[in-house]
Write a protein that holds these residues in place. Structure first.
Motif, PDB file in Angstrom:
ATOM      1  N   ASN A  38     -62.803 100.424  -8.272  1.00  0.00           N
ATOM      2  CA  ASN A  38     -63.257 101.368  -9.304  1.00  0.00           C
ATOM      3  C   ASN A  38     -62.982 100.851 -10.712  1.00  0.00           C
ATOM      4  OD1 ASN A  38     -64.189 103.103  -7.382  1.00  0.00           O
ATOM      5  ND2 ASN A  38     -62.323 104.354  -7.317  1.00  0.00           N
ATOM      6  N   SER A  39     -62.045  99.891 -10.813  1.00  0.00           N
ATOM      7  CA  SER A  39     -61.764  99.294 -12.131  1.00  0.00           C
ATOM      8  C   SER A  39     -62.719  98.151 -12.431  1.00  0.00           C
ATOM      9  CB  SER A  39     -60.331  98.746 -12.173  1.00  0.00           C
ATOM     10  OG  SER A  39     -59.413  99.682 -11.729  1.00  0.00           O
ATOM     11  N   GLY A  40     -63.642  97.891 -11.507  1.00  0.00           N
ATOM     12  CA  GLY A  40     -64.667  96.871 -11.769  1.00  0.00           C
ATOM     13  C   GLY A  40     -64.397  95.529 -11.100  1.00  0.00           C
ATOM     14  N   CYS A  48     -49.741  93.036 -14.125  1.00  0.00           N
ATOM     15  CA  CYS A  48     -49.632  94.470 -14.399  1.00  0.00           C
ATOM     16  C   CYS A  48     -49.302  95.160 -13.079  1.00  0.00           C
ATOM     17  CB  CYS A  48     -50.926  95.018 -14.982  1.00  0.00           C
ATOM     18  SG  CYS A  48     -52.292  95.048 -13.803  1.00  0.00           S
ATOM     19  N   LYS A  65     -58.661  87.552  -8.118  1.00  0.00           N
ATOM     20  CA  LYS A  65     -57.508  88.274  -8.663  1.00  0.00           C
ATOM     21  C   LYS A  65     -56.484  88.439  -7.541  1.00  0.00           C
ATOM     22  CE  LYS A  65     -59.031  89.607 -12.771  1.00  0.00           C
ATOM     23  NZ  LYS A  65     -58.472  88.919 -13.946  1.00  0.00           N
ATOM     24  N   ASN A  87     -52.844  99.990 -17.551  1.00  0.00           N
ATOM     25  CA  ASN A  87     -53.546  98.768 -17.983  1.00  0.00           C
ATOM     26  C   ASN A  87     -54.855  98.593 -17.207  1.00  0.00           C
ATOM     27  OD1 ASN A  87     -51.918  97.300 -19.986  1.00  0.00           O
ATOM     28  ND2 ASN A  87     -50.354  97.372 -18.378  1.00  0.00           N
ATOM     29  N   ASP A  88     -55.770  97.807 -17.778  1.00  0.00           N
ATOM     30  CA  ASP A  88     -57.015  97.491 -17.080  1.00  0.00           C
ATOM     31  C   ASP A  88     -56.744  96.269 -16.195  1.00  0.00           C
ATOM     32  OD1 ASP A  88     -59.483  96.732 -16.208  1.00  0.00           O
ATOM     33  OD2 ASP A  88     -60.391  96.531 -18.199  1.00  0.00           O
ATOM     34  N   PRO A  89     -56.750  96.430 -14.866  1.00  0.00           N
ATOM     35  CA  PRO A  89     -56.394  95.299 -13.968  1.00  0.00           C
ATOM     36  C   PRO A  89     -57.261  94.068 -14.185  1.00  0.00           C
ATOM     37  CG  PRO A  89     -56.879  97.304 -12.701  1.00  0.00           C
ATOM     38  CD  PRO A  89     -57.108  97.644 -14.135  1.00  0.00           C
ATOM     39  N   LYS A  90     -58.482  94.258 -14.681  1.00  0.00           N
ATOM     40  CA  LYS A  90     -59.389  93.105 -14.879  1.00  0.00           C
ATOM     41  C   LYS A  90     -58.794  92.067 -15.825  1.00  0.00           C
ATOM     42  CE  LYS A  90     -63.399  95.011 -16.181  1.00  0.00           C
ATOM     43  NZ  LYS A  90     -62.976  96.401 -16.240  1.00  0.00           N
ATOM     44  N   GLU A  91     -57.889  92.540 -16.707  1.00  0.00           N
ATOM     45  CA  GLU A  91     -57.320  91.652 -17.726  1.00  0.00           C
ATOM     46  C   GLU A  91     -56.145  90.815 -17.208  1.00  0.00           C
ATOM     47  OE1 GLU A  91     -58.720  91.598 -20.750  1.00  0.00           O
ATOM     48  OE2 GLU A  91     -60.128  93.084 -19.956  1.00  0.00           O
TER      49      GLU A  91
END
Ligand code: 13P
Ligand code: SF4
Length: 330
Positions: free
Chosen positions: A105-107, A177, A155, A183-187
């Motif tokens: 869901n976070s992309g 993270c 990831k 936080n946005d996990p993608k980062e």
């Protein structure tokens, strides 16, 4: 019954039966001292899977006995107590899948997630990791396994210990993270599940400051399950075996303070050794195993009732093996 009589009975039963007894470093002294082989979780898994006796008694926590059964399904693995590591209990298949869904869901697409589970997890969770092409690691090889997992370009979803995941990321200069920290996990390179070890959480930065103030030359030694700020301020961070090896090579006059489980630290050396906490950091589940329990399980081998036997369904075992074997191949 006195401990000596109990000890003699256990030794006699061990001699009579086709059995090997192994014990983890965190076991009570009386149990530790009677084992045929002792070690950290990785050493015990390797040794036990190669051992030729038909029966193996594992004095440790549940995931350790399960690891042997995953590696060698034909061996009868029994435990004096099926004590469950508190950290391993923090993640089950449902939580695992919820976390994967959160990442999706976070992309982050499911095919872009590479799960790496600490060996401190159940066979069922290891099987889910195995199905997704992931790895098992221990605290002694986590860096190596994560380096390999990163080569996939995916990831890393690291579970269940957020501290071990964060400490490895810091050590490798990577960004980490924790799921649900806003936080946005993608980062991030390593996304950690929000689990921890209640024993290693006992050690704080204030404890380090206390000892450094008192003994300016003291060396601070911690396990990577401790909080990142504690590890960052330590002189040496390592798995249980790595800690023992490091300490053995130090001169006896060198004062040390150690942040890991009490039974192991207490056994390391008697002089110039301090424990990094004002409370006794004993692992409650490791400490459940007593000589009485060891005798009971030996008797059950003798009379064929086989108490506390580790059973894992073949479907779970086969996928958990994939994740565990990817670690052993490295
Ligand atoms: P090791 O893998 O270093 O044996 O540690 C296991 C454990 O449970 C530490 O808390
Ligand atoms: Fe689990 Fe912590 Fe005990 Fe190790 S010390 S077995 S991680 S609860």
């Amino acid at each position: 019954m006195s401990d000596n009589t109990l000890r003699e009975e256990i030794l006699k039963l061990k001699e009579e039966l086709d059995v090997t007894v192994v014990a983890h470093f965190y076991q009570k002294d009386e149990v530790f001292n009677i084992a045929d082989f002792t070690g950290d979780s990785l050493e015990l898994a390797k040794f036990s899977a190669k051992d030729e006796k038909a029966n193996l008694i594992f004095c440790g926590v549940g995931f350790m006995g399960q690891s042997v059964k995953i590696l060698d399904p034909n061996k009868r693995v029994l435990m004096p107590k099926i004590a469950c590591c508190a950290m391993a209990k923090m993640v089950d298949i449902e939580y695992y899948n919820q976390n994967i869904l959160f990442l999706e869901n976070s992309g982050i697409k499911k095919e872009d997630i590479m799960p790496v589970t600490y060996i401190n997890s159940s066979a069922e969770v290891k099987a889910e990791v195995g199905k997704m092409g992931g790895y098992v690691c221990t605290s002694s090889n986590a860096k190596l396994i994560i380096s390999k997992a990163l080569m996939s370009g995916k990831k890393i979803f690291f579970l269940p210990d957020r501290c071990l995941g964060q400490n490895i990321a810091l050590n490798m200069g990577l960004k980490s993270c924790v799921v649900g920290d806003g936080n946005d996990p993608k980062e991030f390179d390593i996304i950690c599940y929000d689990g921890f070890c209640s024993v290693h959480q006992l050690f704080d930065i204030e404890d380090i400051e206390f000892y450094r103030d008192k003994y300016p030359d003291i060396l601070v030694i911690t396990h990577p399950e401790c909080k990142p700020e504690v590890c960052k301020n330590s002189d040496f961070v390592g798995s249980t075996s790595q800690i023992q090896k490091y300490i053995k090579e130090l001169p006896l006059e060198q004062k040390i303070v150690v942040g890991t489980e009490y039974n192991m630290v207490n056994r390391l050396r008697k002089k110039n050794t301090y424990i990094l906490s004002s409370t006794k950091p004993e692992c409650p589940t490791m400490n459940e195993t007593r000589l009485e329990d060891l005798k009971e399980v030996l008797l059950s081998i003798k009379n064929g009732s086989y108490i506390n036997e580790i059973i894992i369904s073949e479907d779970t075992r086969k996928y958990a093996f994939k994740a565990l074997n990817r670690m052993f191949k490295l």
